[in-house]
Motif scaffolding. Structure first.
Motif, PDB file in Angstrom:
ATOM      1  N   GLY A  14       0.813  -1.210   0.000  1.00 33.87           N
ATOM      2  CA  GLY A  14       0.000   0.000   0.000  1.00 33.87           C
ATOM      3  C   GLY A  14       0.848   1.261   0.000  1.00 33.87           C
ATOM      4  O   GLY A  14       0.706   2.138  -0.860  1.00 33.87           O
ATOM      5  N   HIS A  38      10.900  -4.895   2.544  1.00 34.29           N
ATOM      6  CA  HIS A  38       9.468  -5.113   2.415  1.00 34.29           C
ATOM      7  C   HIS A  38       9.224  -6.619   2.392  1.00 34.29           C
ATOM      8  O   HIS A  38       9.696  -7.307   1.498  1.00 34.29           O
ATOM      9  N   GLN A  41       4.765 -11.045   1.698  1.00 32.14           N
ATOM     10  CA  GLN A  41       4.033 -12.070   2.451  1.00 32.14           C
ATOM     11  C   GLN A  41       3.539 -13.246   1.613  1.00 32.14           C
ATOM     12  O   GLN A  41       3.516 -14.374   2.096  1.00 32.14           O
ATOM     13  N   LEU A  44       6.105 -15.658   2.110  1.00 30.94           N
ATOM     14  CA  LEU A  44       6.697 -15.639   3.445  1.00 30.94           C
ATOM     15  C   LEU A  44       7.382 -16.974   3.752  1.00 30.94           C
ATOM     16  O   LEU A  44       8.399 -17.029   4.412  1.00 30.94           O
ATOM     17  N   ARG A  52      13.698  -1.937   0.438  1.00 31.46           N
ATOM     18  CA  ARG A  52      12.713  -0.916   0.104  1.00 31.46           C
ATOM     19  C   ARG A  52      13.323   0.268  -0.630  1.00 31.46           C
ATOM     20  O   ARG A  52      12.681   0.910  -1.432  1.00 31.46           O
ATOM     21  N   VAL A  69       6.798   4.170  14.023  1.00 30.03           N
ATOM     22  CA  VAL A  69       5.792   5.187  14.330  1.00 30.03           C
ATOM     23  C   VAL A  69       5.265   4.886  15.725  1.00 30.03           C
ATOM     24  O   VAL A  69       4.853   3.757  16.005  1.00 30.03           O
ATOM     25  N   ILE A  96      -0.011   1.004   7.368  1.00 32.19           N
ATOM     26  CA  ILE A  96       0.746   0.287   8.403  1.00 32.19           C
ATOM     27  C   ILE A  96       0.299  -1.162   8.597  1.00 32.19           C
ATOM     28  O   ILE A  96       0.757  -1.840   9.513  1.00 32.19           O
ATOM     29  N   GLY A  97      -0.604  -1.637   7.743  1.00 30.74           N
ATOM     30  CA  GLY A  97      -0.885  -3.076   7.704  1.00 30.74           C
ATOM     31  C   GLY A  97      -1.659  -3.605   8.905  1.00 30.74           C
ATOM     32  O   GLY A  97      -2.275  -2.860   9.670  1.00 30.74           O
ATOM     33  N   THR A 157      -3.576 -18.471   4.526  1.00 32.96           N
ATOM     34  CA  THR A 157      -2.350 -18.542   5.337  1.00 32.96           C
ATOM     35  C   THR A 157      -2.177 -19.942   5.933  1.00 32.96           C
ATOM     36  O   THR A 157      -1.101 -20.536   5.850  1.00 32.96           O
ATOM     37  N   ASN A 255      -3.469  -2.812  12.479  1.00 27.48           N
ATOM     38  CA  ASN A 255      -2.355  -2.395  13.334  1.00 27.48           C
ATOM     39  C   ASN A 255      -2.884  -1.677  14.588  1.00 27.48           C
ATOM     40  O   ASN A 255      -3.762  -0.828  14.493  1.00 27.48           O
ATOM     41  N   LEU A 257      -1.928   0.661  16.294  1.00 25.95           N
ATOM     42  CA  LEU A 257      -1.832   2.128  16.308  1.00 25.95           C
ATOM     43  C   LEU A 257      -3.165   2.795  15.992  1.00 25.95           C
ATOM     44  O   LEU A 257      -3.437   3.904  16.439  1.00 25.95           O
ATOM     45  N   ALA A 310      -4.131  -4.006  -1.564  1.00 27.26           N
ATOM     46  CA  ALA A 310      -3.219  -3.035  -0.939  1.00 27.26           C
ATOM     47  C   ALA A 310      -2.509  -2.209  -2.010  1.00 27.26           C
ATOM     48  O   ALA A 310      -2.455  -0.979  -1.936  1.00 27.26           O
ATOM     49  N   HIS A 372       1.363 -12.581  -8.779  1.00 27.85           N
ATOM     50  CA  HIS A 372       2.139 -12.134  -7.631  1.00 27.85           C
ATOM     51  C   HIS A 372       3.464 -11.491  -8.022  1.00 27.85           C
ATOM     52  O   HIS A 372       3.957 -10.619  -7.313  1.00 27.85           O
TER      53      HIS A 372
HETATM   54  C1  LIG Z   1       1.367 -15.518   5.243  1.00 30.39           C
HETATM   55  C2  LIG Z   1       0.631 -14.604   4.310  1.00 30.39           C
HETATM   56  C3  LIG Z   1       0.433 -14.973   2.993  1.00 30.39           C
HETATM   57  C4  LIG Z   1      -0.220 -14.108   2.111  1.00 30.39           C
HETATM   58  N1  LIG Z   1      -0.395 -14.512   0.821  1.00 30.39           N
HETATM   59  C5  LIG Z   1      -1.000 -13.693  -0.039  1.00 30.39           C
HETATM   60  C6  LIG Z   1      -1.169 -14.069  -1.392  1.00 30.39           C
HETATM   61  O1  LIG Z   1      -0.793 -15.160  -1.792  1.00 30.39           O
HETATM   62  N2  LIG Z   1      -1.748 -13.180  -2.233  1.00 30.39           N
HETATM   63  C7  LIG Z   1      -2.160 -11.934  -1.813  1.00 30.39           C
HETATM   64  O2  LIG Z   1      -2.641 -11.135  -2.632  1.00 30.39           O
HETATM   65  N3  LIG Z   1      -2.030 -11.553  -0.549  1.00 30.39           N
HETATM   66  C8  LIG Z   1      -1.472 -12.401   0.353  1.00 30.39           C
HETATM   67  N4  LIG Z   1      -1.345 -12.021   1.660  1.00 30.39           N
HETATM   68  C9  LIG Z   1      -1.882 -10.712   2.078  1.00 30.39           C
HETATM   69  C10 LIG Z   1      -0.957  -9.562   1.698  1.00 30.39           C
HETATM   70  O3  LIG Z   1       0.366  -9.893   2.008  1.00 30.39           O
HETATM   71  C11 LIG Z   1      -1.395  -8.297   2.450  1.00 30.39           C
HETATM   72  O4  LIG Z   1      -2.727  -8.027   2.116  1.00 30.39           O
HETATM   73  C12 LIG Z   1      -0.535  -7.104   2.065  1.00 30.39           C
HETATM   74  O5  LIG Z   1       0.822  -7.323   2.436  1.00 30.39           O
HETATM   75  C13 LIG Z   1      -1.021  -5.834   2.746  1.00 30.39           C
HETATM   76  O6  LIG Z   1      -0.211  -4.769   2.361  1.00 30.39           O
HETATM   77  P1  LIG Z   1      -0.114  -3.476   3.267  1.00 30.39           P
HETATM   78  O7  LIG Z   1       0.774  -2.533   2.536  1.00 30.39           O
HETATM   79  O8  LIG Z   1      -1.456  -3.015   3.665  1.00 30.39           O
HETATM   80  O9  LIG Z   1       0.553  -3.970   4.604  1.00 30.39           O
HETATM   81  P2  LIG Z   1       1.974  -4.665   4.859  1.00 30.39           P
HETATM   82  O10 LIG Z   1       2.510  -5.309   3.639  1.00 30.39           O
HETATM   83  O11 LIG Z   1       1.793  -5.484   6.079  1.00 30.39           O
HETATM   84  O12 LIG Z   1       2.909  -3.426   5.181  1.00 30.39           O
HETATM   85  C14 LIG Z   1       2.763  -2.673   6.358  1.00 30.39           C
HETATM   86  C15 LIG Z   1       4.096  -2.031   6.639  1.00 30.39           C
HETATM   87  O13 LIG Z   1       3.945  -1.164   7.762  1.00 30.39           O
HETATM   88  C16 LIG Z   1       5.084  -1.261   8.572  1.00 30.39           C
HETATM   89  N5  LIG Z   1       4.710  -0.879   9.921  1.00 30.39           N
HETATM   90  C17 LIG Z   1       3.775  -1.438  10.712  1.00 30.39           C
HETATM   91  N6  LIG Z   1       3.720  -0.819  11.898  1.00 30.39           N
HETATM   92  C18 LIG Z   1       4.633   0.164  11.857  1.00 30.39           C
HETATM   93  C19 LIG Z   1       5.067   1.152  12.793  1.00 30.39           C
HETATM   94  N7  LIG Z   1       4.520   1.264  14.012  1.00 30.39           N
HETATM   95  N8  LIG Z   1       6.044   1.991  12.423  1.00 30.39           N
HETATM   96  C20 LIG Z   1       6.613   1.901  11.189  1.00 30.39           C
HETATM   97  N9  LIG Z   1       6.249   0.994  10.278  1.00 30.39           N
HETATM   98  C21 LIG Z   1       5.273   0.143  10.597  1.00 30.39           C
HETATM   99  C22 LIG Z   1       5.502  -2.721   8.463  1.00 30.39           C
HETATM  100  O14 LIG Z   1       6.878  -2.887   8.745  1.00 30.39           O
HETATM  101  C23 LIG Z   1       5.171  -3.051   7.005  1.00 30.39           C
HETATM  102  O15 LIG Z   1       6.278  -2.890   6.157  1.00 30.39           O
HETATM  103  C24 LIG Z   1      -0.695 -12.857   2.570  1.00 30.39           C
HETATM  104  C25 LIG Z   1      -0.501 -12.485   3.893  1.00 30.39           C
HETATM  105  C26 LIG Z   1       0.144 -13.342   4.766  1.00 30.39           C
HETATM  106  C27 LIG Z   1       0.350 -12.931   6.202  1.00 30.39           C
END
Ligand SMILES: Cc1cc2nc3c(=O)[nH]c(=O)nc-3n(C[C@H](O)[C@H](O)[C@H](O)COP(=O)(O)OP(=O)(O)OC[C@H]3O[C@@H](n4cnc5c(N)ncnc54)[C@H](O)[C@@H]3O)c2cc1C
Length: 412
Positions: A14, A38, A41, A44, A52, A69, A96-97, A157, A255, A257, A310, A372
């Motif tokens: 995202g 990064h 996942q 994973l 990054r 954060v 922040i996921g 998962t 998250n 937060l 995302a 992917h």
């Molecule tokens: C095991 C697993 C398998 C998956 N397989 C698939 C798949 O096959 N296909 C698919 O489409 N999706 C899959 N997903 C889902 C996909 O990975 C997520 O939907 C996607 O990563 C979400 O992206 P995001 O940017 O919202 O969050 P994230 O990728 O989680 O990124 C969030 C970022 O925020 C950072 N962060 C968090 N808190 C803080 C803080 N307090 N301060 C600073 N930085 C912070 C983290 O370090 C991270 O880098 C899978 C997920 C998991 C767990």
């Protein structure tokens, strides 16, 4: 005159999608993430992560910082960090996921192994290897369940983790630890609901069951976990499983937060957003990816927590901010669904296209790979992934391309 500052929190699919789409905007982009890589996942299980910084190479208006954060003040438009001085913003992108949700299961937060971050995957790998080495030295602990793994969760998962572990057990470990038979090292998948992969059509669910059973995964469907201790998993049926490892793949929440933002949160602690992905009463704040509850315009359903959601939502937030800054018209977010897909193991995956067409097996795995790969941020990362996958296919070994301390404290 200084340019508006866009602060992007989180550099997952995202956050990176947002930052990249601000490349040509008259803004200064600051991206902060607690890691300098990064986690990819979807891979994973192969401990895949990409650095990054190259993602914003060549983007003159962007800087990247590694920091945690610690607080977000929406009224003051200010973010606090562990080390950096507080930063104010004109626009904020929250990417922040999510983090694991144990739903209050007794003992889970202390003893279960979640599968969300790279540190989680490394911790699980180290633990499983430790159990096998311990059993190799003292086979009497096998009876106590030293090598048994219970995986909780019949969604993508859990299914993928169970499939990957069973392959590791039956191929690599069977070669490395010759005296231990398959019946002495069980992989059990427990799902509380009535079926695995409820989001897929019945033929794909049936295929998934067979593919897991072929890999010797034992299935316990319609069974819920009550409590976990270091060596036992108690089920709500009263049955107790001897297992020194419980992997948690059963639930996520936004998250933590987000709980301090003073916003009304949706199911699973996610931030409900409007059609342009901005946060209610804060048009300068956008929430994207797993932390956001985004309603699909076409179906009126909240979109699932997926890499493609995302990435597309992050890209949309970036484009929207660029349009606002340039005084151009903005558009609501429209998700382009490329189909629902999940991997089960080598040569085994399921795909369900929008029109209802389905694919399974090697073909589905190729489609999964193509979709992917497109999520990876740079061509170099895509090329490396293809080489890694090819290597893993030929050697039957799972690769670790980045080293992470297993003891790294990490919650998301
Ligand atoms: C095991 C697993 C398998 C998956 N397989 C698939 C798949 O096959 N296909 C698919 O489409 N999706 C899959 N997903 C889902 C996909 O990975 C997520 O939907 C996607 O990563 C979400 O992206 P995001 O940017 O919202 O969050 P994230 O990728 O989680 O990124 C969030 C970022 O925020 C950072 N962060 C968090 N808190 C803080 C803080 N307090 N301060 C600073 N930085 C912070 C983290 O370090 C991270 O880098 C899978 C997920 C998991 C767990």
């Amino acid at each position: 005159m200084s340019r508006p500052r866009v602060l992007v929190l989180g550099g997952g699919f995202g956050g990176v999608g947002a930052a990249k789409n601000l490349k040509d905007a008259e803004v200064d982009v600051v991206l902060v993430d607690k890691h300098d890589y990064h986690t990819f996942q979807p891979l994973l299980y192969q401990l895949a992560a990409v650095s990054r910084r190259p993602v914003v190479h060549g983007q003159d208006n962007a800087t990247v910082h590694q920091d945690v954060v610690t607080g977000i003040d929406l009224a003051a438009r200010e973010v606090r960090f562990e080390h950096l001085a507080p930063l104010t913003y004109d626009f904020l992108v929250l990417g922040i996921g999510a983090e694991v949700n144990f739903f209050g299961t007794d003992g889970a937060s202390e003893h279960a192994f979640p599968m969300y971050t790279l540190a989680d995957a490394v911790r699980l790998k180290e633990h499983v290897l430790d159990r096998w080495e311990a059993a190799d030295r003292d086979p009497s602990i096998i009876e106590d369940g030293a090598l048994n793994v219970v995986v909780v969760g019949g969604g993508p998962t859990g299914v993928e983790t169970a499939g990957a572990l069973a392959e590791l057990y039956r191929a690599d470990f069977a070669r490395d630890y010759r005296g231990i038979g398959p019946e002495q090292a069980r992989v059990i998948l427990v799902e509380a609901g009535p079926e695995l992969f409820p989001m897929f059509k019945p033929n794909l669910r049936e295929y998934t069951k067979k593919a897991l059973e072929k890999r010797t995964v034992e299935l316990m469907i319609g069974v819920a976990v009550e409590s976990v201790s270091p060596t036992r998993v108690k089920l709500k049926t009263g049955e107790e499983l001897n297992a020194h490892t419980l992997v948690w793949g059963a639930g996520l929440q936004g998250n933590r937060l987000v709980q301090s933002l003073g916003l009304e949160l949706e199911r699973g602690n996610r931030i409900g957003v409007g059609p342009e992905l901005s946060v209610p009463d804060h048009p300068e704040v956008y929430a994207v990816g797993d932390v956001a509850a985004i309603t699909d315009q076409k179906t009126d359903q909240v979109l699932p927590q997926l890499g493609s959601v995302a990435l597309q939502s992050g890209e949309h937030a970036g484009k929207t901010i660029a349009q606002v800054v340039a005084n151009k018209k903005t558009k609501p977010f429209a998700y382009r669904d490329k189909g629902t897909m999940a991997a089960i193991g080598r040569g085994a995956a399921v795909v369900q296209m929008l029109g209802g067409r389905t694919m399974k097996g090697v073909k589905a795995q190729a489609a999964w790979g193509a979709v992917h790969l497109a999520l990876l941020p740079t061509n170099e990362d895509r090329a490396k992934a293809v080489v890694d996958w090819a290597g893993a296919g030929f050697t039957h070994q799972r690769t670790g391309r980045i080293s992470v301390r297993a003891d790294e404290h990490d919650t998301g």
